[in-house]
Write a protein that holds these residues in place. Sequence first.
Motif, PDB file in Angstrom:
ATOM      1  N   UNK A  80       0.818  -1.217   0.000  1.00  0.00           N
ATOM      2  CA  UNK A  80       0.000   0.000   0.000  1.00  0.00           C
ATOM      3  C   UNK A  80       0.849   1.264   0.000  1.00  0.00           C
ATOM      4  N   UNK A  81       2.190   1.137   0.094  1.00  0.00           N
ATOM      5  CA  UNK A  81       3.026   2.339   0.087  1.00  0.00           C
ATOM      6  C   UNK A  81       3.136   2.896  -1.330  1.00  0.00           C
ATOM      7  N   UNK A  82       3.802   4.025  -1.469  1.00  0.00           N
ATOM      8  CA  UNK A  82       3.892   4.708  -2.754  1.00  0.00           C
ATOM      9  C   UNK A  82       4.683   3.873  -3.756  1.00  0.00           C
ATOM     10  N   UNK A  83       4.204   3.837  -5.000  1.00  0.00           N
ATOM     11  CA  UNK A  83       4.834   3.012  -6.012  1.00  0.00           C
ATOM     12  C   UNK A  83       5.063   3.765  -7.309  1.00  0.00           C
ATOM     13  N   UNK A  84       4.878   3.049  -8.444  1.00  0.00           N
ATOM     14  CA  UNK A  84       5.226   3.615  -9.741  1.00  0.00           C
ATOM     15  C   UNK A  84       4.317   4.758 -10.159  1.00  0.00           C
ATOM     16  N   UNK A  85       3.033   4.662  -9.836  1.00  0.00           N
ATOM     17  CA  UNK A  85       2.101   5.744 -10.105  1.00  0.00           C
ATOM     18  C   UNK A  85       1.825   6.456  -8.790  1.00  0.00           C
ATOM     19  N   UNK A  86       1.916   7.788  -8.767  1.00  0.00           N
ATOM     20  CA  UNK A  86       1.635   8.506  -7.527  1.00  0.00           C
ATOM     21  C   UNK A  86       0.289   8.098  -6.943  1.00  0.00           C
ATOM     22  N   UNK A  87       0.288   7.731  -5.675  1.00  0.00           N
ATOM     23  CA  UNK A  87      -0.935   7.283  -5.021  1.00  0.00           C
ATOM     24  C   UNK A  87      -1.838   8.471  -4.715  1.00  0.00           C
ATOM     25  N   UNK A  88      -3.134   8.202  -4.678  1.00  0.00           N
ATOM     26  CA  UNK A  88      -4.100   9.222  -4.320  1.00  0.00           C
ATOM     27  C   UNK A  88      -4.689   8.839  -2.973  1.00  0.00           C
ATOM     28  N   UNK A  89      -4.446   9.659  -1.984  1.00  0.00           N
ATOM     29  CA  UNK A  89      -4.914   9.362  -0.630  1.00  0.00           C
ATOM     30  C   UNK A  89      -6.193  10.153  -0.392  1.00  0.00           C
ATOM     31  N   UNK A  90      -7.325   9.514  -0.715  1.00  0.00           N
ATOM     32  CA  UNK A  90      -8.622  10.178  -0.655  1.00  0.00           C
ATOM     33  C   UNK A  90      -9.345   9.859   0.649  1.00  0.00           C
ATOM     34  N   UNK A  91      -9.929  10.890   1.231  1.00  0.00           N
ATOM     35  CA  UNK A  91     -10.757  10.754   2.425  1.00  0.00           C
ATOM     36  C   UNK A  91     -12.165  11.204   2.057  1.00  0.00           C
ATOM     37  N   UNK A 113     -27.212  14.312   3.942  1.00  0.00           N
ATOM     38  CA  UNK A 113     -25.758  14.419   3.910  1.00  0.00           C
ATOM     39  C   UNK A 113     -25.238  14.122   2.507  1.00  0.00           C
ATOM     40  N   UNK A 114     -24.243  14.884   2.083  1.00  0.00           N
ATOM     41  CA  UNK A 114     -23.546  14.620   0.833  1.00  0.00           C
ATOM     42  C   UNK A 114     -22.179  14.045   1.169  1.00  0.00           C
ATOM     43  N   UNK A 115     -21.353  13.855   0.139  1.00  0.00           N
ATOM     44  CA  UNK A 115     -20.025  13.292   0.341  1.00  0.00           C
ATOM     45  C   UNK A 115     -18.977  14.277  -0.181  1.00  0.00           C
ATOM     46  N   UNK A 116     -18.066  14.657   0.706  1.00  0.00           N
ATOM     47  CA  UNK A 116     -16.949  15.517   0.343  1.00  0.00           C
ATOM     48  C   UNK A 116     -15.710  14.649   0.204  1.00  0.00           C
ATOM     49  N   UNK A 117     -15.089  14.653  -0.965  1.00  0.00           N
ATOM     50  CA  UNK A 117     -13.883  13.869  -1.211  1.00  0.00           C
ATOM     51  C   UNK A 117     -12.676  14.794  -1.130  1.00  0.00           C
ATOM     52  N   UNK A 118     -11.756  14.490  -0.206  1.00  0.00           N
ATOM     53  CA  UNK A 118     -10.556  15.308  -0.013  1.00  0.00           C
ATOM     54  C   UNK A 118      -9.342  14.444  -0.293  1.00  0.00           C
ATOM     55  N   UNK A 119      -8.426  14.950  -1.105  1.00  0.00           N
ATOM     56  CA  UNK A 119      -7.215  14.205  -1.456  1.00  0.00           C
ATOM     57  C   UNK A 119      -6.005  14.784  -0.735  1.00  0.00           C
ATOM     58  N   UNK A 120      -5.105  13.890  -0.307  1.00  0.00           N
ATOM     59  CA  UNK A 120      -3.920  14.299   0.440  1.00  0.00           C
ATOM     60  C   UNK A 120      -2.668  13.738  -0.218  1.00  0.00           C
ATOM     61  N   UNK A 121      -1.517  14.320   0.122  1.00  0.00           N
ATOM     62  CA  UNK A 121      -0.244  13.911  -0.463  1.00  0.00           C
ATOM     63  C   UNK A 121       0.241  12.587   0.108  1.00  0.00           C
ATOM     64  N   UNK A 122      -0.042  12.330   1.388  1.00  0.00           N
ATOM     65  CA  UNK A 122       0.465  11.122   2.036  1.00  0.00           C
ATOM     66  C   UNK A 122      -0.627  10.420   2.821  1.00  0.00           C
ATOM     67  N   UNK A 123      -0.401   9.131   3.100  1.00  0.00           N
ATOM     68  CA  UNK A 123      -1.341   8.356   3.907  1.00  0.00           C
ATOM     69  C   UNK A 123      -1.407   8.899   5.330  1.00  0.00           C
ATOM     70  N   UNK A 124      -0.274   9.395   5.843  1.00  0.00           N
ATOM     71  CA  UNK A 124      -0.249   9.957   7.190  1.00  0.00           C
ATOM     72  C   UNK A 124      -1.123  11.209   7.283  1.00  0.00           C
ATOM     73  N   UNK A 125      -1.054  12.071   6.259  1.00  0.00           N
ATOM     74  CA  UNK A 125      -1.904  13.267   6.240  1.00  0.00           C
ATOM     75  C   UNK A 125      -3.379  12.870   6.242  1.00  0.00           C
ATOM     76  N   UNK A 126      -3.713  11.844   5.460  1.00  0.00           N
ATOM     77  CA  UNK A 126      -5.109  11.400   5.412  1.00  0.00           C
ATOM     78  C   UNK A 126      -5.570  10.864   6.760  1.00  0.00           C
TER      79      UNK A 126
END
Length: 367
Positions: A286-297, A335-348
Amino acid sequence: MKGNVIIVGLGLIGGSIALSIKEQHPDAHIIGIDVSYRTLEVGLSRGIIDEIGESLLIEAKRADLLIFCCPVKETEELIGHLAKLKLKPELIVTDTGSTKAEIMQCAKVLSDRGITFIGGHPMAGSHKSGVEAAKRLLFENAYYLFTPQKTERKARVEKLKQWLLGTNAKFLVLSPEEHDEITGMLSHLPHVVAAALVRQTEDFTKVHPAAFQLAAGGFRDITRIASSDPRMWTDISISNKAVLADQLRNWRAAMDEALTLIEMGEKEALYSFFDEAKEFRDTLPVHRGAIPAFYDLFVDVPDYSGVISEVTGYLAKWEISLTNLKILETREDIFGVLQISFQTADDRKRAKTCIEEQSGYLCYYEE
């Protein structure tokens, strides 16, 4: 470490590398070279570089470390010019290109002169571009690949690693050929497939206009990489054309197999097709690999004015940076859904804790 570091191409990657070097080696003097003088002025004003260089031809003789952060074909051309200049004997030259076999072949003109060239590929990026988006920890926990010449001394590779310690990346040494095979499979092929799928969908929506609205959400997410810079991916595809062509033929054979199974109604074989894919996919790291990961909350938020600024305000208090956000669904009184993307899994992870503690809104994400 002291010395002059020249960065050719002061965009997102070049600027971020400059910041990481300055953090780890404050005595280093960083000189920026770019076709855009405004970019260099921004880099200087923000402390990303220490000096605006006039040109590679003029500044190269001062360099202890020289990093090409420009497209592969441009780097190959510049290497040809570099080979004609008088350079420091201990100079290390590297690049950040996404393909390596051709550039390493081109760089033999430097090796023949005793100048070290070590291919480099930091496997990280952002949906933003330009020096304004540069950040010191862009490469944190990402893989940074090196492809030295077979005859290169290990001590020179270790010195380059020392220069780049501030990236907090995970260094890995590969041969140029292995690099291009691996990135071709895990990065270049998926980009071509995503682009083809989006183009097919564009044609489909002309016949079925409702599909355009329904393409939001999951479909848009799985094809997100198709939004990458077309000039860069044209360059990458040509630079790695032999590997990519071979992998596309294998992909076409796999699609032909799937087509046959579907047309024949082979229920057990189709189940195996999907099950084996699921089993292998679930074992992938699950760590960062060949394609930049998208850490979505994903955050369940009520529909009222100011809710987005409320949520982002909580993140700002905790000093958590986000990279993107969008509303997936909002309807009055629910309720709606807000999708927020972060640079790292720790930030998420920190964002989930932050928002739930501050607001009580339900937050969730998928691994």
